[in-house]
Every structure is written in structure tokens, then in C-alpha cells.
Design a protein around this motif. Sequence first.
Motif, mmCIF file in Angstrom:
data_model
loop_
_atom_site.group_PDB
_atom_site.id
_atom_site.type_symbol
_atom_site.label_atom_id
_atom_site.label_comp_id
_atom_site.label_asym_id
_atom_site.label_seq_id
_atom_site.Cartn_x
_atom_site.Cartn_y
_atom_site.Cartn_z
ATOM 1 N N UNK A 88 -19.956 0.705 32.813
ATOM 2 C CA UNK A 88 -20.885 1.648 31.771
ATOM 3 C C UNK A 88 -19.610 1.413 30.723
ATOM 4 N N UNK A 89 -18.521 1.831 30.981
ATOM 5 C CA UNK A 89 -17.606 1.863 29.760
ATOM 6 C C UNK A 89 -17.536 0.488 29.026
ATOM 7 N N UNK A 90 -17.722 -0.580 29.477
ATOM 8 C CA UNK A 90 -17.925 -1.893 29.086
ATOM 9 C C UNK A 90 -19.133 -1.853 28.175
ATOM 10 N N UNK A 91 -20.265 -1.380 28.606
ATOM 11 C CA UNK A 91 -21.425 -1.362 27.903
ATOM 12 C C UNK A 91 -21.259 -0.352 26.640
ATOM 13 N N UNK A 92 -20.421 0.739 27.115
ATOM 14 C CA UNK A 92 -20.541 1.728 25.853
ATOM 15 C C UNK A 92 -19.600 1.250 24.953
ATOM 16 N N UNK A 93 -18.703 0.369 25.207
ATOM 17 C CA UNK A 93 -17.710 -0.208 24.125
ATOM 18 C C UNK A 93 -18.474 -1.000 23.348
ATOM 19 N N UNK A 94 -19.417 -1.917 23.648
ATOM 20 C CA UNK A 94 -20.276 -2.885 22.961
ATOM 21 C C UNK A 94 -20.992 -2.206 22.223
ATOM 22 N N UNK A 95 -21.350 -0.848 22.205
ATOM 23 C CA UNK A 95 -22.335 -0.110 21.177
ATOM 24 C C UNK A 95 -21.213 0.487 20.309
ATOM 25 N N UNK A 96 -19.825 0.382 20.326
ATOM 26 C CA UNK A 96 -18.856 0.900 19.356
ATOM 27 C C UNK A 96 -18.522 2.462 19.645
ATOM 28 N N UNK A 97 -19.054 2.709 20.622
ATOM 29 C CA UNK A 97 -18.570 4.264 21.104
ATOM 30 C C UNK A 97 -16.935 4.362 21.396
ATOM 31 N N UNK A 98 -16.545 5.556 20.885
ATOM 32 C CA UNK A 98 -14.974 5.840 21.274
ATOM 33 C C UNK A 98 -14.940 6.645 22.624
ATOM 34 N N UNK A 99 -14.558 5.814 23.661
ATOM 35 C CA UNK A 99 -14.416 6.235 24.827
ATOM 36 C C UNK A 99 -13.155 6.800 25.202
ATOM 37 N N UNK A 100 -13.256 7.759 26.385
ATOM 38 C CA UNK A 100 -11.995 8.404 26.958
ATOM 39 C C UNK A 100 -12.514 8.220 28.458
ATOM 40 N N UNK A 101 -11.324 7.294 29.122
ATOM 41 C CA UNK A 101 -11.792 7.023 30.459
ATOM 42 C C UNK A 101 -10.586 7.531 31.527
ATOM 43 N N UNK A 102 -11.208 8.076 32.615
ATOM 44 C CA UNK A 102 -10.459 8.878 33.519
ATOM 45 C C UNK A 102 -10.732 8.335 34.903
ATOM 46 N N UNK A 103 -9.415 7.896 35.265
ATOM 47 C CA UNK A 103 -9.445 7.451 36.682
ATOM 48 C C UNK A 103 -7.803 7.605 37.267
ATOM 49 N N UNK A 104 -7.648 7.394 38.515
ATOM 50 C CA UNK A 104 -6.378 7.487 39.219
ATOM 51 C C UNK A 104 -5.879 6.206 39.174
ATOM 52 N N UNK A 105 -6.739 5.378 39.109
ATOM 53 C CA UNK A 105 -6.073 3.786 39.098
ATOM 54 C C UNK A 105 -5.492 3.158 37.742
ATOM 55 N N UNK A 106 -4.076 3.206 37.911
ATOM 56 C CA UNK A 106 -3.458 2.982 36.699
ATOM 57 C C UNK A 106 -3.713 1.444 36.367
ATOM 58 N N UNK B 237 -9.700 -5.375 28.217
ATOM 59 C CA UNK B 237 -10.811 -5.819 27.998
ATOM 60 C C UNK B 237 -11.619 -5.348 26.757
ATOM 61 N N UNK B 238 -11.709 -4.070 26.724
ATOM 62 C CA UNK B 238 -12.132 -3.335 25.666
ATOM 63 C C UNK B 238 -11.694 -3.640 24.169
ATOM 64 N N UNK B 239 -10.446 -3.492 24.271
ATOM 65 C CA UNK B 239 -9.611 -3.859 22.819
ATOM 66 C C UNK B 239 -9.911 -5.453 22.471
ATOM 67 N N UNK B 240 -10.005 -6.177 23.354
ATOM 68 C CA UNK B 240 -9.946 -7.620 23.095
ATOM 69 C C UNK B 240 -11.504 -7.799 22.523
ATOM 70 N N UNK B 241 -12.424 -7.026 22.791
ATOM 71 C CA UNK B 241 -13.704 -7.166 22.518
ATOM 72 C C UNK B 241 -13.953 -6.723 21.014
ATOM 73 N N UNK B 242 -12.694 -5.846 20.493
ATOM 74 C CA UNK B 242 -12.836 -5.410 19.126
ATOM 75 C C UNK B 242 -13.273 -4.116 19.106
ATOM 76 N N UNK B 243 -13.710 -3.336 20.099
ATOM 77 C CA UNK B 243 -14.263 -2.131 20.294
ATOM 78 C C UNK B 243 -13.063 -1.045 20.043
ATOM 79 N N UNK B 244 -13.402 0.173 19.632
ATOM 80 C CA UNK B 244 -12.363 1.193 19.499
ATOM 81 C C UNK B 244 -11.365 1.317 20.744
ATOM 82 N N UNK B 245 -10.011 1.355 20.550
ATOM 83 C CA UNK B 245 -9.172 1.521 21.848
ATOM 84 C C UNK B 245 -9.479 2.880 22.451
ATOM 85 N N UNK B 246 -9.584 2.693 23.772
ATOM 86 C CA UNK B 246 -10.142 3.920 24.588
ATOM 87 C C UNK B 246 -8.944 5.047 24.502
ATOM 88 N N UNK B 247 -9.339 6.168 24.756
ATOM 89 C CA UNK B 247 -8.279 7.258 25.074
ATOM 90 C C UNK B 247 -7.971 7.157 26.650
#
Length: 236
Positions: free
Chosen positions: A23-41, A50-60
Motif C-alpha cells: 500500500x505504501x508503494x501504491x500511495x507513493x506512486x500517487x504522489x502522497x506524503x507518507x508517514x510509515x510506522x513499523x518496528x522493523x528498522x 524504494x519510495x525515494x528512488x521512485x521520485x515520490x516525496x520522502x516519507x516520514x
Amino acid sequence: MSNSKHVKTVLITGAAGGLGRSLALACAKQGMQLVVLDKDRRGLAGLCDEIECSGAPAPGVCEYDLVALGPDQCDELVSGIVEAYGQLDGLVHCATRFDGLQPLDQVAGDAWLGHMQVNLNAPWLLTRTALPALRDQGGAVVFAINDDAARGKAYWGPYGTSQSALQTMVTMLFEECEGTPCRVYGINPGPMRTGVRAKAFHTEDPSSVPSPDRAAGKFLDAVLGKCAAGPALQLD
């Protein structure tokens, strides 16, 4: 920095793997500003690359274990997002805990409490805190609800119990938010090729199960408001 009103800001929990990552990758393709939360560093780092390499905004990035989430942490997270980006348009709950099939009398006490915290308490706490910001934007809160087979069946233990309670909570929230600017979705993504599923179906051929990418499309439509809200939606 403030965000443009034309760019949706979306918080996704459980974003490092499975449905959350797709979902995060799909949202990034739409140019959304993401904040991604997980315990997996490591998973978060790979996703962000992957998001930044696609040219999408850098996620929080929020590296956090939902087991430790309380009201104060929720307030800090949501207020930080609004302060940084000016808005919150979507909250998607993809994080889940499942330790495997086990008889109820063999489940350790801390494991039971941990399942309830990650699968039920944390989604409620985050949603309660985020609702004012979501209402301001006419946004959406989206819950991943597991298959009915996991509810009320032998050996599904705290996971199945928490999923039953989550479905009840989402139904209540949907009814309470009807007629307000905030849309509520409970979506059953169906079988997906994820690590969580592999813990329950050890002999299953992974190639026989759909990728999370298919389900991510339905969740993206919910974030974008392209499908009607509802507490128990299925994939088409």
C-alpha cells in the motif's frame, strides 16, 4: 514544512512488509506524503529507499513497536504529523501480530496481552487521536480485517479474539461516523502471500496465494475516496 492541500498525507502502520508495504508503494506512486510506522528498522529503510528512488516525496519514518503505544505517544505522533505536513488525510491500520496457531490454555499471558495491544488497542488509540485531524480534511480511516475463518475457530487464540473485537469496533465506528466528514472502512483483504499467513499455513504453496499488491489497490481506493465506505468490505 506545511503540505499542499492537493497532496494527501497518510499514516500507514505495519508499513515495512506485506500489505502495508504494498500500500505504501501504491500511495507513493500517487504522489502522497507518507508517514510509515513499523518496528522493523531494516524493512522501513528498504521501503524508504524504494519510495525515494521512485521520485515520490520522502516519507516520514516512525520506527516504533505498537506494544508500547499509549495515549501520550499517539498525541505526540499525530500532532507531529499535523505540525510537519499541515494535515492528516488518511490513517491505514495494516499492523498485526500473529504468533501462530495454539490452544488457548497454552498461550502465555504476555503473548495474549501483546496481541490485544497491537491488533485492537493500538488501532483504537491511534484512531481516537487522529479523528479530529481526519474530520478536518474529510479523510479516511481504514482497517485491515482478517478473514472470517480466523474468528471463533479453534487454535486461533488471541489473534482470532482480537480480530473479532476489531470487527465489532469498526462496525461501531462506521455507524458513529456516518454523516460526518470522516469515512470509515473495514476491508477484508482475503488470502495474501505474507509472512503472517505462512505462520498458519505451513504446507501451502506461496505461489498459489495472491500478492498483497492486489489487496493494496482496494485500500488505495478507500484512501482516495473512490469506493463507498463500510465496515465489512470484501475485494471485488
